[in-house]
Design a protein around this motif. Structure first.
Motif, short mmCIF file in Angstrom:
data_model
loop_
_atom_site.label_atom_id
_atom_site.label_comp_id
_atom_site.label_asym_id
_atom_site.label_seq_id
_atom_site.Cartn_x
_atom_site.Cartn_y
_atom_site.Cartn_z
N MET A 1 11.56 67.34 27.81
CA MET A 1 11.33 67.70 28.73
C MET A 1 9.43 68.15 28.45
O MET A 1 9.02 68.24 27.48
CB MET A 1 11.43 68.50 29.19
N PHE A 2 8.53 67.66 29.33
CA PHE A 2 6.69 68.35 29.20
C PHE A 2 6.68 69.44 29.44
O PHE A 2 7.16 69.85 30.53
CB PHE A 2 5.99 66.97 29.35
N LYS A 3 6.31 70.16 28.83
CA LYS A 3 5.40 71.76 28.50
C LYS A 3 4.96 72.15 28.54
O LYS A 3 4.79 72.24 27.36
CB LYS A 3 7.11 72.14 28.59
N LEU A 4 4.43 72.62 29.45
CA LEU A 4 2.94 73.37 29.21
C LEU A 4 3.54 75.64 29.48
O LEU A 4 4.09 75.49 30.27
CB LEU A 4 2.16 73.72 30.12
N MET A 5 2.49 76.30 28.31
CA MET A 5 2.62 76.94 28.43
C MET A 5 1.32 78.09 28.57
O MET A 5 0.38 77.54 27.38
CB MET A 5 3.65 78.18 27.61
N GLY A 6 0.78 78.87 29.10
CA GLY A 6 -0.69 79.14 29.64
C GLY A 6 -0.69 79.48 30.82
O GLY A 6 0.15 79.22 32.39
N LYS A 7 -1.72 80.04 31.73
CA LYS A 7 -2.63 80.90 32.47
C LYS A 7 -2.51 79.69 33.76
O LYS A 7 -2.08 78.43 33.90
CB LYS A 7 -3.86 80.99 31.91
N ASN A 8 -1.10 79.81 35.04
CA ASN A 8 -1.41 79.02 35.72
C ASN A 8 -0.45 77.46 35.47
O ASN A 8 -0.28 76.43 35.99
CB ASN A 8 -2.50 78.16 36.40
N SER A 9 0.51 77.27 34.55
CA SER A 9 0.70 76.54 33.75
C SER A 9 1.78 75.77 34.77
O SER A 9 2.10 74.65 35.07
CB SER A 9 1.41 76.20 32.72
N ASP A 10 2.43 76.58 35.32
CA ASP A 10 3.54 76.84 36.67
C ASP A 10 3.87 75.83 38.03
O ASP A 10 3.94 74.69 38.16
CB ASP A 10 4.35 77.49 37.52
N VAL A 11 1.44 76.02 37.42
CA VAL A 11 1.04 75.20 39.31
C VAL A 11 1.00 73.99 38.41
O VAL A 11 1.07 72.94 39.55
CB VAL A 11 -0.04 76.05 39.93
N ILE A 12 0.29 73.43 37.28
CA ILE A 12 0.07 72.31 36.57
C ILE A 12 1.18 71.63 36.52
O ILE A 12 1.67 70.27 36.65
CB ILE A 12 -0.79 72.24 35.89
N LEU A 13 2.47 71.91 36.52
CA LEU A 13 3.23 71.26 36.20
C LEU A 13 4.27 70.69 37.23
O LEU A 13 4.71 69.58 37.39
CB LEU A 13 3.81 71.79 35.37
N SER A 14 4.18 71.32 38.20
CA SER A 14 4.95 71.39 39.36
C SER A 14 3.84 70.09 40.41
O SER A 14 4.40 69.51 41.20
CB SER A 14 5.17 72.32 40.76
N ARG A 15 2.69 70.38 40.19
CA ARG A 15 1.77 69.12 40.85
C ARG A 15 1.86 68.19 39.59
O ARG A 15 0.56 66.90 39.60
CB ARG A 15 0.14 69.67 41.23
N LEU A 16 2.04 67.77 38.39
CA LEU A 16 2.01 66.73 37.35
C LEU A 16 2.27 65.99 38.35
O LEU A 16 3.32 64.71 37.90
CB LEU A 16 2.37 67.24 35.96
N LYS A 17 1.23 64.18 38.18
CA LYS A 17 1.41 62.91 38.00
C LYS A 17 1.70 62.20 37.27
O LYS A 17 3.14 61.64 36.92
CB LYS A 17 0.42 62.77 39.15
N SER A 18 1.33 62.27 35.75
CA SER A 18 1.47 61.47 34.39
C SER A 18 0.44 62.18 33.48
O SER A 18 -0.59 63.14 33.39
CB SER A 18 0.97 60.12 34.56
N TRP A 19 1.20 61.83 31.83
CA TRP A 19 0.20 62.36 31.05
C TRP A 19 0.32 61.96 29.69
O TRP A 19 1.05 60.79 29.25
CB TRP A 19 0.78 63.68 30.98
#
Length: 324
Positions: free
Chosen positions: A1-19
């Motif tokens: 699973m792709f994960k980010l840790m940083g400011k507002n990362s939860d918002v980014i991940l919840s809306r992530l379409k592709s990477w």
């Protein structure tokens, strides 16, 4: 699973379409591209925002936002992140063009002089640490540009990972942190067709390996001014065109070029299911399930991993068959 840790990362991940994550042998090729659904939001993360990136439990790197764009239809935000220490302000002058010269020093000292002013610890492979450099010029070059040029001279990779700058021979089982990398092994799935979600695509150059078994070079003796020859390996020899400044420099140049000849085989392109442990400075082994022409150990030149939402989907690897 792709994960980010940083400011507002939860918002980014919840809306992530592709990477898409790219890891290369060098500083300029490492980047992460995020495409985010922006249907009902107006906020955009600022440049320079840092995020630690994980694939599963594997930490990939720390990235900073360097480019941003937005589209209306479909309404989405695209962020391009580059590996630290990219800095918008560049307060230490990491990317400034500078000139400097070194005489009668070691490779380890040159790397240290270049990167410690920018806050890096550094790791030079033990096989390169005491390499003698009689003279080298940095002429109006940024720190990454100069070190990349120097790395090519020694068939090595130079790149920053978090707060450490590494300088290691290409194809060594040494990670960017100085620790050992576990080789990844790929096997052909049964029924290797595109209908199989685990399918693997491969292509290979047929004429990649050099026909040379040795290297020779010339230098001018400081004692009597005569032109002297140095040889490493056996016939047939590859001649290095430019005369070297000394016997030591000629010997080092021959040894480096011979290692490159022995390391460099056919170029391999791989498209396969994601293996989170695939790194650009690592190795991939194609086992006996592959046709003989593909089997062997490969030095990974670059890895691109893509995904939809939080799930990795496929990876593309550019590698060089070492002949081992």
């Amino acid at each position: 699973m792709f994960k980010l840790m940083g400011k507002n990362s939860d918002v980014i991940l919840s809306r992530l379409k592709s990477w898409r994550l790219t890891d290369g042998n060098g500083t300029e090729g490492d980047n992460l591209t995020l495409t985010i659904n922006a249907d009902d939001i107006d906020g955009i993360p600022p440049k320079g925002e840092k995020y630690t990136v994980y694939l599963g439990q594997v930490k990939r790197d720390v990235f900073e936002i360097s480019q941003r764009s937005i589209e209306l239809l479909p309404r989405e935000i695209k962020l391009v992140l580059t590996v630290s220490p990219f800095s918008i302000n560049d307060v230490t002058g990491y990317r400034e063009r500078k000139s400097f010269s070194w005489d009668n020093t070691t490779l380890s000292q040159v790397v240290s002089d270049c990167v410690t002013p920018h806050g890096f610890a550094f790791f030079v492979h033990p096989g390169l640490q005491k390499t003698v450099i009689q003279h080298v010029d940095r002429t109006e070059e940024s720190t990454p540009a100069f070190l990349n040029r120097l790395a090519k001279q020694y068939d090595a990779v130079a790149k920053p990972v978090e707060d450490k700058y590494i300088f290691v021979p290409i194809g060594q089982q040494t990670s960017a942190t100085g620790a050992d990398i576990e080789s990844i092994t790929l096997s052909l799935p049964q029924g290797n067709t595109t209908e199989n979600t685990h399918f693997i695509r491969l292509s290979a150059d047929l004429d990649g390996r050099s026909e040379f078994n040795g290297v020779r070079a010339f230098y001018v003796s400081t004692e009597d001014g005569t032109r002297q020859e140095i040889k490493t390996g056996s016939k047939p020899f590859k001649l290095l065109g430019k005369d070297k400044n000394s016997k030591v420099e000629a010997e080092q140049a021959c040894a480096t070029e011979l290692r490159k000849i022995q390391r460099t085989g056919r170029k391999i392109s791989i498209n396969a299911p994601v293996n989170t442990a695939a790194f650009a400075e690592g190795l991939v082994i194609l086992d006996a399930s592959f046709p003989l022409a593909f089997q062997g150990k490969c030095s990974i030149d670059s890895v691109t991993i893509s995904g939809a939402g939080l799930q990795p989907t496929r990876m593309s690897i550019s590698a060089t068959l070492t002949g081992e």
